[in-house]
Design an enzyme around this catalytic site. Structure first.
Site, PDB file in Angstrom:
ATOM      1  N   CYS A  25       0.923  -1.343  -0.174  1.00 25.51           N
ATOM      2  CA  CYS A  25       0.040  -0.021  -0.030  1.00 25.51           C
ATOM      3  C   CYS A  25       0.794   1.319  -0.124  1.00 25.51           C
ATOM      4  CB  CYS A  25      -0.891  -0.007   1.130  1.00 25.51           C
ATOM      5  SG  CYS A  25      -2.246   1.418   0.967  1.00 25.51           S
ATOM      6  N   ASP A  32      -6.512  -3.393  11.430  1.00 26.11           N
ATOM      7  CA  ASP A  32      -5.425  -2.675  11.169  1.00 26.11           C
ATOM      8  C   ASP A  32      -5.315  -2.145  12.680  1.00 26.11           C
ATOM      9  OD1 ASP A  32      -3.367  -0.770  10.841  1.00 26.11           O
ATOM     10  OD2 ASP A  32      -4.675   0.685   9.959  1.00 26.11           O
TER      11      ASP A  32
HETATM   12  O1  LIG Z   1      -1.077   4.700   4.270  1.00 29.09           O
HETATM   13  C1  LIG Z   1      -1.534   5.774   4.806  1.00 29.09           C
HETATM   14  O2  LIG Z   1      -0.908   6.861   4.856  1.00 29.09           O
HETATM   15  C2  LIG Z   1      -2.997   5.441   5.192  1.00 29.09           C
HETATM   16  C3  LIG Z   1      -3.653   6.635   5.361  1.00 29.09           C
HETATM   17  C4  LIG Z   1      -4.765   6.912   5.833  1.00 29.09           C
HETATM   18  C5  LIG Z   1      -5.484   5.440   6.248  1.00 29.09           C
HETATM   19  C6  LIG Z   1      -4.733   4.326   5.765  1.00 29.09           C
HETATM   20  C7  LIG Z   1      -3.414   4.183   5.478  1.00 29.09           C
HETATM   21  N1  LIG Z   1      -2.841   3.180   5.149  1.00 29.09           N
HETATM   22  C8  LIG Z   1      -3.128   1.845   5.437  1.00 29.09           C
HETATM   23  O3  LIG Z   1      -2.960   1.868   6.906  1.00 29.09           O
HETATM   24  C9  LIG Z   1      -2.634   0.201   7.168  1.00 29.09           C
HETATM   25  C10 LIG Z   1      -1.266   0.031   8.023  1.00 29.09           C
HETATM   26  O4  LIG Z   1      -0.193   0.856   7.354  1.00 29.09           O
HETATM   27  P1  LIG Z   1       1.342   0.380   8.045  1.00 29.09           P
HETATM   28  O5  LIG Z   1       1.568  -0.915   7.437  1.00 29.09           O
HETATM   29  O6  LIG Z   1       1.163   0.230   9.521  1.00 29.09           O
HETATM   30  O7  LIG Z   1       2.140   1.813   7.564  1.00 29.09           O
HETATM   31  C11 LIG Z   1      -2.420  -0.345   5.906  1.00 29.09           C
HETATM   32  O8  LIG Z   1      -3.942  -1.028   5.640  1.00 29.09           O
HETATM   33  C12 LIG Z   1      -2.412   0.734   4.836  1.00 29.09           C
HETATM   34  O9  LIG Z   1      -3.040   0.388   3.892  1.00 29.09           O
END
Ligand SMILES: O=C(O)c1ccccc1N[C@@H]1O[C@H](COP(=O)(O)O)[C@@H](O)[C@H]1O
Length: 205
Positions: free
Chosen positions: A8, A127
């Site tokens: 992502c 998450d």
């Molecule tokens: O990635 C981002 O900036 C984000 C912003 C707002 C909502 C979700 C976002 N990302 C998602 O968050 C989870 C966890 O991310 P991490 O691996 O802990 O950095 C993941 O599902 C991203 O798709």
């Protein structure tokens, strides 16, 4: 077990193609303007047009308005949607696209009951909860809060890295895993080494 991987926070074509080369099953694009990984609909649809087949592009929204969502998804029938805010099931369903609903898990949540609020979801993304930040926090939550049996395929997210991915899969056995910050060099820029280590850890672990 073949665990699928979503990378992502893709912001450029080089990272997109690099993740595909290493075996990513899905790429996530963040349409949340406060995120350092925000991409415009034009940029994301231009990247999508250059993706190889059999890679799923995922459009991530946080409580976005209908017009913004339609602007993105009208760019291609390949888009599936990740709702990462407080969207209710009727809203998620209204776009008539496959969707994932993100739940931000904290101590005391009844995860099974929350999952059951989205019977039309293709999968549920779990998450970490952090007050005031909707996602991409790099934080891990307590995986023991996830019941062994749920009614939907689970996409595990939140603070996953090449170092913890094997343990995560062993403990949770999710359908797929999703990572953003854990494979970055800096916000919005992916590290090829980390992407490669993460995907091989997820698929060969
Ligand atoms: O990635 C981002 O900036 C984000 C912003 C707002 C909502 C979700 C976002 N990302 C998602 O968050 C989870 C966890 O991310 P991490 O691996 O802990 O950095 C993941 O599902 C991203 O798709």
């Amino acid at each position: 077990m073949n665990c699928r991987v979503k990378i992502c926070g893709i912001t450029n074509i080089e990272d997109a193609l690099m993740a595909c080369r290493h075996g990513a099953d899905a790429l996530g694009f963040v349409f949340y303007e406060k995120s350092p990984r925000y991409v415009t609909p034009e940029m994301a649809n231009s990247i999508l047009a250059q993706l190889p087949p059999f890679v799923t592009p995922v459009a991530l929204f946080v409580d976005a308005d209908e017009a913004s969502i339609r602007t993105v998804i009208n760019g291609s029938p390949r888009w599936i949607i990740q709702f990462h805010g407080a969207e209710i099931e009727a809203e998620c369903l209204s776009y008539q696209r496959p969707y994932m609903k993100a739940l931000r898990i904290k101590e005391g949540d009844n995860v099974a009951a929350l999952v059951d609020q989205y019977p039309t979801a293709s999968a549920m993304l779990l998450d970490a909860y952090k007050a005031g930040v909707p996602g991409g926090t790099g934080e891990v939550f307590d995986w023991s809060l996830i019941p062994k049996k749920l009614t939907k395929p689970i996409v595990l997210a939140g603070g996953l890295t090449p170092n913890n991915i094997k343990d995560a899969i062993k403990q949770v056995a999710p359908y797929a895993v999703d990572v953003s910050g854990g494979v970055e060099l800096s916000k919005g820029v992916k590290s090829e080494l980390k992407v490669q280590e993460f995907i091989s850890g997820a698929k060969c672990g």
